[in-house]
Motif scaffolding. Structure first.
Motif, mmCIF file in Angstrom:
data_model
loop_
_atom_site.group_PDB
_atom_site.id
_atom_site.type_symbol
_atom_site.label_atom_id
_atom_site.label_comp_id
_atom_site.label_asym_id
_atom_site.label_seq_id
_atom_site.Cartn_x
_atom_site.Cartn_y
_atom_site.Cartn_z
ATOM 1 N N SER A 116 27.343 21.076 46.656
ATOM 2 C CA SER A 116 27.018 22.505 46.547
ATOM 3 C C SER A 116 26.165 22.769 45.312
ATOM 4 O O SER A 116 25.180 23.521 45.357
ATOM 5 C CB SER A 116 28.304 23.331 46.489
ATOM 6 O OG SER A 116 29.035 23.198 47.683
ATOM 7 N N LEU A 117 26.562 22.163 44.198
ATOM 8 C CA LEU A 117 25.795 22.366 42.972
ATOM 9 C C LEU A 117 24.359 21.889 43.129
ATOM 10 O O LEU A 117 23.419 22.527 42.649
ATOM 11 C CB LEU A 117 26.460 21.623 41.817
ATOM 12 C CG LEU A 117 27.811 22.173 41.330
ATOM 13 C CD1 LEU A 117 28.455 21.204 40.351
ATOM 14 C CD2 LEU A 117 27.634 23.537 40.676
ATOM 15 N N VAL B 241 22.258 24.872 41.515
ATOM 16 C CA VAL B 241 23.045 25.354 40.397
ATOM 17 C C VAL B 241 23.089 24.308 39.283
ATOM 18 O O VAL B 241 23.025 24.638 38.106
ATOM 19 C CB VAL B 241 24.469 25.729 40.859
ATOM 20 C CG1 VAL B 241 25.336 26.127 39.673
ATOM 21 C CG2 VAL B 241 24.401 26.854 41.871
ATOM 22 N N ARG B 242 23.145 23.035 39.706
ATOM 23 C CA ARG B 242 23.248 21.999 38.681
ATOM 24 C C ARG B 242 21.943 21.861 37.931
ATOM 25 O O ARG B 242 21.915 21.404 36.793
ATOM 26 C CB ARG B 242 23.656 20.669 39.329
ATOM 27 C CG ARG B 242 24.275 19.709 38.326
ATOM 28 C CD ARG B 242 25.014 18.588 38.983
ATOM 29 N NE ARG B 242 25.909 17.951 38.037
ATOM 30 C CZ ARG B 242 26.714 16.960 38.334
ATOM 31 N NH1 ARG B 242 26.751 16.488 39.572
ATOM 32 N NH2 ARG B 242 27.500 16.429 37.434
ATOM 33 N N ILE C 156 24.006 32.258 46.116
ATOM 34 C CA ILE C 156 25.266 32.437 45.402
ATOM 35 C C ILE C 156 26.400 32.697 46.390
ATOM 36 O O ILE C 156 27.507 32.180 46.244
ATOM 37 C CB ILE C 156 25.147 33.597 44.399
ATOM 38 C CG1 ILE C 156 24.253 33.171 43.238
ATOM 39 C CG2 ILE C 156 26.524 34.012 43.881
ATOM 40 C CD1 ILE C 156 24.805 32.001 42.460
ATOM 41 N N PHE D 54 27.318 29.417 47.966
ATOM 42 C CA PHE D 54 27.988 28.573 46.974
ATOM 43 C C PHE D 54 29.397 29.088 46.695
ATOM 44 O O PHE D 54 30.356 28.323 46.631
ATOM 45 C CB PHE D 54 27.170 28.554 45.684
ATOM 46 C CG PHE D 54 27.850 27.814 44.563
ATOM 47 C CD1 PHE D 54 27.800 26.427 44.501
ATOM 48 C CD2 PHE D 54 28.575 28.500 43.594
ATOM 49 C CE1 PHE D 54 28.433 25.744 43.486
ATOM 50 C CE2 PHE D 54 29.213 27.820 42.577
ATOM 51 C CZ PHE D 54 29.137 26.429 42.516
ATOM 52 N N SER D 55 29.524 30.414 46.549
ATOM 53 C CA SER D 55 30.830 30.998 46.255
ATOM 54 C C SER D 55 31.808 30.740 47.392
ATOM 55 O O SER D 55 33.002 30.500 47.167
ATOM 56 C CB SER D 55 30.689 32.510 46.030
ATOM 57 O OG SER D 55 29.912 32.743 44.869
ATOM 58 N N LEU E 128 32.808 27.022 47.009
ATOM 59 C CA LEU E 128 33.656 26.813 45.841
ATOM 60 C C LEU E 128 34.982 27.541 46.007
ATOM 61 O O LEU E 128 36.040 27.067 45.581
ATOM 62 C CB LEU E 128 32.934 27.286 44.575
ATOM 63 C CG LEU E 128 33.671 27.020 43.261
ATOM 64 C CD1 LEU E 128 34.094 25.558 43.129
ATOM 65 C CD2 LEU E 128 32.811 27.427 42.077
ATOM 66 N N TRP F 24 29.189 22.899 34.244
ATOM 67 C CA TRP F 24 27.824 22.783 34.788
ATOM 68 C C TRP F 24 26.933 23.785 34.089
ATOM 69 O O TRP F 24 27.363 24.500 33.180
ATOM 70 C CB TRP F 24 27.801 22.963 36.319
ATOM 71 C CG TRP F 24 28.394 24.256 36.832
ATOM 72 C CD1 TRP F 24 27.850 25.499 36.763
ATOM 73 C CD2 TRP F 24 29.643 24.407 37.496
ATOM 74 N NE1 TRP F 24 28.659 26.417 37.325
ATOM 75 C CE2 TRP F 24 29.771 25.786 37.816
ATOM 76 C CE3 TRP F 24 30.678 23.536 37.877
ATOM 77 C CZ2 TRP F 24 30.888 26.295 38.478
ATOM 78 C CZ3 TRP F 24 31.755 24.036 38.548
ATOM 79 C CH2 TRP F 24 31.867 25.394 38.827
ATOM 80 N N ASN G 69 31.741 35.644 41.969
ATOM 81 C CA ASN G 69 30.550 34.951 41.449
ATOM 82 C C ASN G 69 31.015 33.759 40.605
ATOM 83 O O ASN G 69 30.836 33.692 39.394
ATOM 84 C CB ASN G 69 29.724 35.928 40.596
ATOM 85 C CG ASN G 69 28.299 35.438 40.423
ATOM 86 O OD1 ASN G 69 27.983 34.294 40.751
ATOM 87 N ND2 ASN G 69 27.456 36.309 39.908
ATOM 88 N N VAL H 180 30.060 30.797 40.215
ATOM 89 C CA VAL H 180 29.099 29.947 39.485
ATOM 90 C C VAL H 180 28.910 30.433 38.057
ATOM 91 O O VAL H 180 28.560 29.643 37.177
ATOM 92 C CB VAL H 180 27.748 29.909 40.233
ATOM 93 C CG1 VAL H 180 27.028 31.254 40.156
ATOM 94 C CG2 VAL H 180 26.867 28.790 39.722
ATOM 95 N N ARG H 181 29.205 31.741 37.796
ATOM 96 C CA ARG H 181 28.969 32.313 36.478
ATOM 97 C C ARG H 181 30.161 32.098 35.553
ATOM 98 O O ARG H 181 29.978 31.773 34.370
ATOM 99 C CB ARG H 181 28.680 33.819 36.602
ATOM 100 C CG ARG H 181 27.478 34.174 37.443
ATOM 101 C CD ARG H 181 26.168 33.950 36.696
ATOM 102 N NE ARG H 181 26.004 34.854 35.580
ATOM 103 C CZ ARG H 181 25.488 36.096 35.680
ATOM 104 N NH1 ARG H 181 25.087 36.560 36.860
ATOM 105 N NH2 ARG H 181 25.356 36.846 34.616
#
Length: 1511
Positions: free
Chosen positions: A1193-1194, A1199-1200, A1213, A1216-1217, A1220, A1446, A1499, A1501-1502
């Motif tokens: 996913s990253l 995102v990575r 996002i 990804f969310s 995750l 990350w 969110n 990733v944040r």
């Protein structure tokens, strides 16, 4: 009476009287006659004095003037003959010339006067060697002959004198016409003289001398036969009381001696001694010729000594030469010659006995001879040459360079003083060439052997084909070519050596005494070519010619032993090629004969013992009979004992003894043998000066011995020194030297050996590099090419096993096949080549699975086994390789016969190998595998029991010398089998052994990079061991093992930084040394050696690496010393659970163990026993799937690798969310919720703190954010952050080390270092400016240091970190997945790498905030090691670290910083509740809660990447 009456007559005659001159003349004659009889110089002085007065009193026109001048000239000649002073012969020529000039041609005295003048010219010629003198002598002698009528009584005498003159010119120029004319004139003298004449004997003797000289020139037996016949007639015609009898006996003896030197018949030498002894006996002690007769007798004794080697002869030779010298007054003209002869005898005795006093005396008397000989003298060159021989002999004994320098110097002077036209020029050049050759052997400088060949070639070119010495000069030239061949390996040199030696043999008639030497040298040349090309016909020729030389030499000959030794070497060479036992038997037989023929006090005894020892060793290698290697050691030890330390050959004897010890070690494995081998090889190196040509070979042998010990004991210092010495050997060997390839090959083997131990890639790369260089330097036809190809093939194969690149394996098969093809079927080394090729086929089969490869592997490995005798040292290795090939085919085809064969051959390999051998564990491993395979096929329990038994045997005390990896593999197999088929307690015992071996694999003496390379497979085994302990209910041991097997490298670094206060209080000295070694080792371990210098010139890196390993060894020794001290028995040992449990003093620590059988949590609590929480809802596969999904996913949504100051698009996002969120939900349900349920039944007033210590894939999953988010039913949403505050730790030990640093004075403002880089890196970080501003809002300028832009260099940051409690990095962070230790912060002038940070040790550090990307990502291949920037900051001393999993969004950093520092530094009251709020974990918890509200809970990733490490 005559002198008395003549003196009275002179005294009675007044000076002016007419008869005064005549009476003076009579008095002079009387003095002269007494001088001739007694040799007293005073008589001759008086004769000259009164003769001069007679000449002065006689007017020029007087008829007697001519006679008086002639008498005076003859008197001067006599004094010249006695004293050798040039002015005397000059005066003689002047007065004799005046006499000749004053008398007309027709006068009866003219011829006699010319003859006397001829005699004077001849004397001066012998002194000065000037051609005009001998030319004048011949001219005036020819006139005398021409003026003498045929029937005149003096005709024969003058013809004889003319013959002497021609003979003198022949000896100078060597022109055959002169000696022919000499013989012709002397023959005419004999023919003109009737048999009863008094001079007949003299003329016969002189004619015999001329024939002897022609014989020495042409070597025709007819001449020496006639010479002996004539001289014998002369002796027979001369009565015993005749004054000339002794001289004629001496001449006859010399003729006998010449014939002996040609034909070698001992009776001639016996006759020579007999008649020369008679000559001495006939000469009274006071006689002027006595010394000459003694010297000639000494020459005959010396000759017999050289023939028979009997010490009495050389002692007699020295004795009579000393007597001759004692009888000769210091000013005598012959003194120098006698000194020279004595010097030659002393040299020969020295060569036989090796007593230094002899060669010292030889040099002394030769120097005296040179000193007494004026520079212009014709014999000066010969005496210089003799002195050179003495210097050279001492050099060969002591090896002191000054001696060979002097030898070359004086031989060069001899050459320079000898005109090219001189017959002796070739001999001087030959001697000079020999001296150059000797210096070349010592120093190996090519210019010396070039000069040797040059001057030896000149000697050959100056010598006509019919000359008796031509063959000698040719064979010496051949020896020089052979020496250059051995150095450079150029085939043309050995071809030339064979050519000129063959010419020498062809020029020498079969019966000639020197034929033997020439045949021997030709055989040696063929032997050298055989060693280079390996062609059988060459060694056949070597044996043929050496055998002929031996057969032609009687057993009584002193040279016989040397010839037998050379023949033995030829037999040995053929044995090495064909392996036929008869040859090595013959080699031993002939070499034993050589030893038996050599007396114990002979200087060559030691060398011959060494050669015999070599033959014993070769038979030992073939048959493996212990008696042979015992005999080899015995005779080599005798050779060493016979050789004084000062002898130049001592080092050679020592290294040969070392080789014998090494061979016995390989056979028996007794450590004392390899210790002795190293000892004597080290002595050999120490005895050899640095500039010596053999130094490289001795260093190489020492290196080989160290490799043997390393393979036995695994002591790293041995392989380090082996590489060092082999590198020195390579460096000391010139690029063009024929031995360069061998030296490179041995260096490659040493690198390869270290690689197999340590696995450092640069070592195997260097091995391939130098072995390829060795092959490139070796011509295709060279016999050594095979071994070099084999070594290169092995290196390719080993690198393939490490890197898995097919090209290496293809190359391995290619070069091993070439080696097999180049090895003839009957060659003794064929089995080794086949074995290596079979191994390469097996490896390719494992890689590609093609059946033809394993078929070929079995075929060639079977051939290798069949060719190897049962008692051969390599039999076991070849059996196990064949067994392994059968196992591979069994696994592929499943045919039972294959696994039966595998067990059979592996069992034979084990049975053949004694327990203490280094490879025993590996052989047991292979046998265990075979039993296991059959068990899996047939299910017979006995096979499994056998498999377990042999795996356990591999760990037995007697097998601890085996390689750690082999023992580790065996222990792991043992543990697996016990877990599956035996009791839990047996499995625990086996796993305990596994853990005991780990420190030997991940060793302090390796770089951190290399240690990390060893860890991936270790981690999996630790997880398995822990699961076994959990299953057995031994939870404390499970915790201990998980702790022991996690973050191994970090704990090693922390261990090196352990405070030593308690130890220093009681034992300050050892504490100080341990601190010094720890600091040095800490720094060395984090050095970066990952590069290869293609020229192998990385000496400084090599030395640093070796120093690193020496430090590790010393560190371990110091630990053992400390642990023997009272009260320090557990010093720095692995911590027990009771010590580890303290890590939970601030809250529970949850260790999650994941293994192939399932997952478990072990909770270490402050006040209770370990709590076991099974996690049945998650498996290792599911954990790995969650990790891979997260990574995917990253990567998929950028995102990575996203641009940190920009947000991804909303749909990215959202996707990804969603992914995750699913992972976080699984973590809650399967992992965190069961753990929290087991821990907390009731709610708490404040959130408890929990620390996660995960293994395997869980090390990379966000346990701190587990929960169910975004449910349609909000009541079902659950979030771990509502229950606990989460931190992470790499190990319990890290928490113990950091616990004491967390307490601080709340009233004290900490100092903060802020490092920002808004514009450095691929993308700008504009928000770092705001991030710095919010931090500065909470800290006064006095407590802040801000490094930004160009001020934030690597050096500046490192310098400031030790000055501040808190460091805040607001810059790019990089996780290097290829090389984790290169993960870094990006600063203005480069990267601040983790590798560099690990070298720091900070005392006052409190907190590190890593507001950078990927600061806690870690290496997927090393889940148990936490190789990331956050862990690095923990290791260098920061007890608490805030980091990111990350890449973060750039605007989020200031927000997090604001809330973190507000919670950390914004309140300063002293209440307990507030103190808890000051911890970094709580501060981050609150900051992330705020960020979640700002960006939205979904969110992920944040807000998820922000995590806390430590306490």
């Amino acid at each position: 009476m005559a002198i008395l009456v003549n003196q009275h007559a002179v005294d009675l005659t007044p000076d002016g009287h007419a008869h005064k001159a005549a009476r003076l003349t009579n008095l002079g004659r009387a003095f002269f006659h007494r001088f001739k009889r007694l040799g007293k110089l005073g008589d001759l002085e008086n004769a000259i004095l009164v003769s001069q007065k007679a000449v002065d009193l006689t007017p020029d026109g007087h008829t007697h003037k001519v006679v008086l001048l002639n008498n005076l000239g003859n008197a001067f000649q006599s004094r010249f003959e006695h004293l050798g002073k040039l002015r005397d012969i000059e005066n003689a020529i002047v007065f004799n010339q005046q006499a000749v000039d004053l008398i007309p041609d027709g006068h009866a005295l003219k011829a006699e006067l010319l003859n006397n003048l001829r005699h004077a010219f001849l004397h001066r010629f012998k002194c000065l060697g000037e051609l005009r003198d001998i030319e004048n002598a011949i001219i005036v002698n020819q006139k005398a002959v021409d003026l003498t009528p045929g029937g005149h009584a003096d005709k024969a005498g003058r013809l004889n004198s003319l013959g002497n003159a021609f003979q003198g010119r022949f000896e100078h120029l060597g022109e055959l016409g002169d000696i022919d004319n000499a013989i012709l004139a002397k023959q005419q003298a004999v023919d003109l003289t009737p048999d009863g004449h008094a001079d007949k004997a003299a003329w016969l003797n002189n004619l015999g001398n001329a024939l002897s000289r022609r014989f020495q020139r042409l070597g025709k037996p007819r001449d020496i036969e006639n010479a002996i016949l004539l001289k014998q007639q002369a002796v027979d015609l001369t009565p015993d009381d005749h004054a000339d009898k002794a001289a004629q006996l001496t001449n006859l003896g010399s003729a006998f001696q010449s014939r002996f030197e040609s034909l070698g018949e001992l009776r001639d030498l016996e006759n020579a001694i007999l008649v020369k002894q008679q000559a001495v006996d006939l000469t009274p002690d006071g006689h002027a010729d006595k010394a000459t007769q003694l010297s000639n007798l000494g020459s005959a004794f010396l000759c017999r000594f050289e023939r028979l080697g009997k010490l009495g002869d050389i002692e007699n030779a020295i004795l009579v030469n000393r007597r001759a010298l004692d009888l000769t007054p210091d000013g005598h003209a012959h003194k120098a010659t006698l000194l020279q002869n004595l010097g030659i005898a002393l040299i020969r005795q020295f060569e036989h006995l090796g007593k230094l006093g002899d060669i010292e005396n030889a040099i002394l008397v030769n120097q005296q001879a040179v000193y007494l000989t004026p520079d212009g003298h014709a014999d000066k060159a010969a005496r210089l040459s003799s002195l050179g021989s003495a210097f050279q002999s001492r050099f060969e004994h002591l090896g002191e360079l000054g001696d060979i320098e002097n030898a070359i110097l004086v031989n060069q002077q001899a050459v320079d003083r000898t005109p090219d036209s001189h017959a002796g020029k070739a001999a001087q050049l030959n001697n000079l060439g020999n001296a150059f050759s000797q210096r070349f052997k010592h120093l190996g400088e090519l210019s010396d052997i070039e000069n040797a060949i040059l001057v030896s070639q000149q000697a050959v070119d100056l010598t006509p084909d019919g000359h008796a010495q031509k063959a000698t000069w040719l064979t010496n030239l051949g020896n020089a070519f052979q020496s250059r061949f051995r150095s450079l390996g150029e085939l043309r040199d050995i071809e030339n050596a064979i050519l000129v030696n063959q010419q020498a043999v062809d020029l020498t008639p079969d019966g000639h005494a020197s034929k033997v030497v020439l045949l021997n040298n030709l055989g040696n040349a063929f032997q050298s070519r055989f060693e280079h090309l390996g062609k059988l016909r060459d060694v056949e020729n070597a044996i043929l010619f050496n055998q002929q030389a031996v057969d032609l030499t009687p057993n009584s000959h002193a040279r016989k032993a040397g010839l037998l030794t050379n023949l033995g070497n030829a037999f040995q060479g053929r044995f090495d090629h064909l392996g036929e036992l008869e040859d090595i038997e013959n080699a031993i037989l002939t070499k034993q004969q050589a030893v038996d023929l050599t007396p114990d006090d002979h200087a060559d005894k030691a060398a011959r013992l060494t050669h015999l020892g070599s033959a014993f060793q070769h038979r030992f290698k073939h048959l493996g009979k212990r008696r042979d290697i015992e005999d080899a050691i015995l005779v080599n030890q005798q050779a060493v004992d016979l050789t004084p330390d000062s002898h130049a050959g001592k080092a050679t004897q020592l290294t040969n003894l070392g080789t014998a010890f090494a061979h016995r070690f390989e056979h028996l494995g007794e450590l004392r043998d390899i210790e002795n081998a190293i000892l004597v090889n080290q002595q050999a190196v120490d005895l050899t000066p640095d500039g010596h040509a053999h130094k490289a070979a001795l260093l190489q042998n020492l290196g080989s011995a160290l490799i043997h010990r390393f393979k036995c004991l695994g002591e790293l210092t041995d392989i380090e020194n082996a590489i060092l010495f082999n590198q020195q050997a390579v460096d000391l060997t010139a690029d063009g030297n024929a031995d360069k390839a061998t030296k490179l090959t041995n260096l490659g083997c040493a690198f390869q050996c270290r690689f197999e131990s340590l696995g450092t890639l640069s070592d195997i790369d260097n091995a391939i590099l130098v072995e390829q260089q060795a092959i490139d330097l070796t011509p295709d036809g060279h016999a050594g090419k095979i071994a070099q190809l084999t070594n290169l093939g092995n290196a390719f194969q080993i690198r393939f096993q490490h890197l898995g690149e097919l090209e290496d394996l293809e190359n391995a098969i290619l070069v091993n096949q070439q080696a097999v093809d180049l090895t003839p079927d009957g060659h003794a080394g064929k089995a080794a080549q086949l074995n290596n090729l079979g191994n390469a086929f097996s490896r390719r089969f494992e890689y590609l699975g093609e059946l033809r490869d394993i078929e070929n592997a079995i075929l060639v490995n079977q051939q290798a086994v069949d060719l190897t005798p049962d008692d051969h040292a390599d039999k076991a290795a070849r059996l196990t390789n064949l067994g392994s090939a059968f196992i591979h085919r069994f696994k592929h085809l499943g045919e039972l016969s294959d696994i039966e064969n595998a067990i059979l051959f592996n069992q034979q390999a084990v049975d053949l190998t004694p327990d203490g051998r280094v490879h025993k564990a590996q052989l047991l491993n292979n046998l265990s595998l075979a039993f296991s395979c059959r068990f899996e096929c047939l299910g017979q329990l006995s096979d499994m029991e056998n498999a377990i038994l042999v795996s356990q045997q591999a760990q037995a005390t007697e097998n601890t010398s085996s390689h750690p990896v082999a023992r580790y593999d065996a222990a792991c197999k043992w543990a697996v089998l016990c877990s599956a088929y035996q009791s839990p307690s047996s499995a625990l015992d086996a796993h305990a052994v596994v853990l005991e071996i780990i420190p030997h694999i991940v060793w302090f003496g390796q770089t951190v990079h290399h240690r990390y390379e060893q860890l991936p497979k270790i981690g999996r085994n630790i997880n398995t061991a822990a699961s076994v302990a959990i299953s057995a209910g031994d939870l404390s041991r499970a915790v201990e093992w998980l702790e022991e097997g996690r973050s191994i490298v970090w704990k090693q670094i922390l261990q090196l930084r352990t405070p030593l206060d308690e130890l220093r209080q009681q034992h300050p000295d050892i504490a100080d040394e341990l601190l010094r070694v720890s600091l040095a080792l800490d720094n060395a371990g984090t050095s970066n050696f990952q590069f290869i210098d293609s020229e192998i010139k990385c000496k400084s890196v090599e030395e640093e690496a070796q120093n690193h390993r020496k430090l590790a060894t010393r560190y371990e020794e110091l630990l053992q010393q400390v642990r023997k001290l009272d009260g320090f028995g557990s010093f720095l040992r692995t911590r027990k659970f009771s010590e580890l449990a303290i890590a939970a003093r601030n809250g529970p620590v949850v260790i999650i163990n994941v293994h192939h059988g399932g997952c478990d949590a072990l909770v270490v609590c402050p006040s209770t026993d370990v709590i076991h929480v099974p996690l049945p809802m998650v498996s290792s596969g599911e954990a790995a799937k969650m990790h891979s999904d997260l990574i995917l996913s990253l990567q998929m949504y950028g995102v990575r690798d996203w641009t940190p100051h920009q947000n991804p698009m909303n749909h990215e996002i959202n996707t990804f969310s969603l992914n995750l969120g699913q992972i976080l939900g699984k973590l809650w349900v399967a992992v965190t919720q069961p753990i929290l349920s087991a821990l907390y039944e009731n709610t708490h007033d404040s959130l408890p703190h929990i620390t996660w210590c995960a293994t395997g894939p869980f090390s990379f999953l966000p346990l701190h954010a587990a929960g169910i988010y975004g449910s349609d039913d909000p009541t079902k949403n659950v979030d771990i952050t509502d229950f606990v505050i989460s931190s992470y730790t790499t190990t319990l030990t890290a928490m113990l080390s950091s616990g004491s640093k967390t307490k601080q004075d709340p009233t004290k403002n900490p100092s903060v270092l802020i490092v920002s880089q808004p514009g450095t890196g691929e993308t700008a970080l504009p928000c770092t400016v705001k991030e710095v501003e919010v931090i500065q809002h909470y800290i006064s300028p006095n407590h802040t240091c801000h490094l930004t832009n160009e001020s934030a260099t690597v050096g500046a940051v490192l310098g400031e970190m030790s000055k501040h409690e808190i460091v805040h990095f607001a810059c790019h962070g990089i996780q290097d997945m290829e090389n984790p230790l290169s993960s870094a912060f990006t600063l203005y002038d480069g990267r601040l790498e983790l590798n560099t940070l690990m070298r720091l040790s900070l005392e006052n550090a409190k907190l590190a905030v890593l507001s950078a990307c990927e600061t806690a990502t870690g290496d997927e291949k090393l889940p148990e090691e936490a190789v990331h920037l956050a862990a690095g900051m923990l290791a260098v001393g920061y007890p608490s670290v805030i980091a990111t999993m990350w890449s973060i969004c750039d605007p989020d950093a200031p927000l997090i910083a604001d809330k973190v520092y507000a919670n950390l530094l914004g309140c300063h009251n002293n209440s307990e509740s507030q103190k808890a709020n000051l911890t970094p974990a709580y501060a981050l918890h609150e900051a992330v809660k705020h960020l979640r509200k700002e960006v939205g809970e979904m969110n992920f990733v944040r807000w998820v990447p922000f995590i806390h490490f430590g306490v």
